[in-house]
Scaffold this active site. Structure first.
Site, mmCIF file in Angstrom:
data_model
loop_
_atom_site.group_PDB
_atom_site.id
_atom_site.type_symbol
_atom_site.label_atom_id
_atom_site.label_comp_id
_atom_site.label_asym_id
_atom_site.label_seq_id
_atom_site.Cartn_x
_atom_site.Cartn_y
_atom_site.Cartn_z
ATOM 1 N N LYS A 91 0.840 -1.198 0.000
ATOM 2 C CA LYS A 91 0.000 0.000 0.000
ATOM 3 C C LYS A 91 0.880 1.255 0.000
ATOM 4 C CE LYS A 91 -3.799 2.029 2.708
ATOM 5 N NZ LYS A 91 -4.631 1.827 3.920
ATOM 6 N N SER A 166 -9.356 2.070 3.539
ATOM 7 C CA SER A 166 -8.444 2.832 2.703
ATOM 8 C C SER A 166 -7.499 1.965 1.879
ATOM 9 C CB SER A 166 -7.622 3.801 3.562
ATOM 10 O OG SER A 166 -6.816 3.094 4.486
ATOM 11 N N SER A 190 -9.839 -0.376 7.417
ATOM 12 C CA SER A 190 -9.262 -0.144 6.096
ATOM 13 C C SER A 190 -8.751 -1.373 5.360
ATOM 14 C CB SER A 190 -8.122 0.876 6.197
ATOM 15 O OG SER A 190 -8.627 2.136 6.524
#
Length: 474
Positions: A91, A166, A190
């Protein structure tokens, strides 16, 4: 039993459809090369990215070189670990040496990371092949993935919908076969929210199971963990990332071993069914899928009892802590660059900046009280099961469903952020799909430190439920 795959991966090249567990078996026999797998996953990433916007960076040459080294190790029967050669994504909020981490933001100066964060270092040491960075909202502040830098990440099942956030880029990439292992972060859902929206597996470990550095601005709410297409792959990835690292001052010194084990025998297990979120309401389509899943658990011999959380305003507690983290993060950004920030992040940081120390400490104290309540709950139950999210995926580009009553993402994430407050392990596994082609997930949580127990239960559930996935779009 064959690994259950989400349907959008079904038209990917064959090697992109295989699980990490299957791939390493083939690497060991020499039937498949890490180079072949890496090349196909890189091509898949390039193919899906214009529409889904799952990646912010793809590193072809570096990935293929790592795959060549892995192939040599497998040929010599000296792999570094069970995930040696497996295509993996990171990420864009986690630092990778030599790569620019942008945190989904245009407001910070481009800086090349000088060292791997602990989880990346451990993945690299295990031989994982790093493909690139996946998209995130700015600083991971919300539960959908759109940012001023990379735009809106789309759902592989329906590109008009959000992939969640997220860690939305990681979940979308997992869903379409652009890598087998995906590193996400989870401060309020997330990992679990995008896993549910994209029909894949997401695991938030016990806080401190996976070391983190630099420390998150959101403090002890933030966890790192895997997003994959199977529970066994999540366990393999978690095992590779869980070694101690002195850079993480918060990391617990002794964590459970994550060696492979079989599914949990559910007969006689005491399962609390948490079906009322901390805030908001449950969509009837979600309730129908999860109720059917609970029936399957009961049929397997589990003892089900309804559980309600204590009468505390958990949303308020979380909002205070979360907005304080946002204010802290913004304080490190020069004034002349703040005009480039996401307006929603600015509003959150403004709220945090006006909190008093008394308000922050009161929220922290209330959080501790809730944590004690959770500890006591697990003295009488073995597992806590709930919907993975209260609602299915909704329109891309929006923080909340446009026709709903929610004002912020907190309002529809009432099954998610409470488990960040209490720091417990929680695994999301697909449990069904709506008539509109929206995946629904179930969340299985356990007491702190019981990561192995939760993963074994998730594996059992994965084997119990067969989903009739519709035809793929990609």
């Amino acid at each position: 039993m064959a690994t259950q795959l989400c349907k959008p991966v079904s038209d990917a090249p064959e090697l992109c459809r295989m699980s990490a567990h299957e791939l390493t078996h083939q690497f060991a026999t020499g039937d498949i090369s890490p180079i072949e797998v890496t090349r196909q996953c890189l091509e898949r990433a390039e193919q899906i990215n214009p529409e889904l916007r799952a990646f912010t960076l793809i590193r072809h040459d570096e990935a293929l070189e790592a795959a060549r080294l892995s192939e040599a190790r497998w040929r010599n029967r000296r792999p570094l670990s069970p995930i040696d050669g497996i295509p993996t994504t990171i990420k864009d909020i986690v630092e990778v040496a030599g790569w620019a981490t942008h945190y989904g933001s245009n407001a910070i100066e481009t800086k090349i990371a000088v060292e791997d964060c602990p989880a990346v270092r451990q993945l690299r040491s295990a031989g994982a092949v790093l493909l690139g960075l996946t998209s995130t909202p700015e600083f991971g502040w919300k539960a959908v993935t759109d940012s001023p830098r990379s735009g809106s990440t789309r759902n592989p099942w329906n590109s008009a919908l959000t992939a969640g956030g997220s860690s939305g880029g990681a979940a979308a990439a997992a869903s379409v076969g652009a890598g087998a292992l995906h590193l996400g972060t989870d401060g309020g859902g997330s990992i679990r929210i995008p896993a549910a929206f994209s029909g894949v597996v997401g695991f938030k470990p016990t806080f401190g199971q996976v070391p983190a550095y630099p420390a998150s601005a959101f403090g002890t709410l933030a966890h790192l963990g895997p997003i994959t297409r199977s529970v066994e792959d999540a366990r393999m990835m978690l095992s590779a990332m869980s070694a101690p690292d002195p850079r993480d001052w918060y990391q617990v010194s002794t964590m459970p071993e994550l060696d492979r084990q079989g599914p949990l025998d559910l007969k006689g297990k005491r399962i609390g069914y948490w079906n009322t979120p901390a805030c908001g309401t449950v969509d009837p389509r979600v309730a129908a899928c999860v109720n059917a899943a609970i029936s399957r658990l009961a049929d397997a011999g589990a003892e089900i009892e309804e559980v309600r959380l204590p009468a505390m305003d958990l949303r308020l507690i979380f909002r205070v802590l979360w907005s304080a983290g946002a204010a802290s993060r913004r304080s490190n950004i020069p004034e002349n660059r703040r005009r480039d920030l996401d307006a929603g992040f600015v509003a959150l940081a403004d709220h945090g900046a006006h909190l008093t120390a008394v308000e922050y400490l009161a929220a922290s104290s209330a959080r501790a009280e809730f944590g004690v309540w959770m500890e006591r709950l697990f003295e009488r139950i073995d597992l806590l099961v709930s919907p993975a999210t209260a609602i299915p995926a909704f329109e891309a580009g929006a923080e909340v469903p446009r026709r709903g009553r929610d004002n912020t993402w907190f309002d529809w994430a009432g099954f998610n952020f409470p488990l960040n407050l209490s720091q417990q392990p929680a695994c999301v596994v697909p449990c069904g799909i709506t008539s509109e082609r929206q995946p629904i997930g179930i969340q299985i949580a356990g007491a702190r430190g019981q990561d192995v127990h939760v993963l074994a239960a998730a594996l059992s559930f994965e084997q119990l439920v067969s989903i009739d996935w519709p035809a793929a779009e990609f």
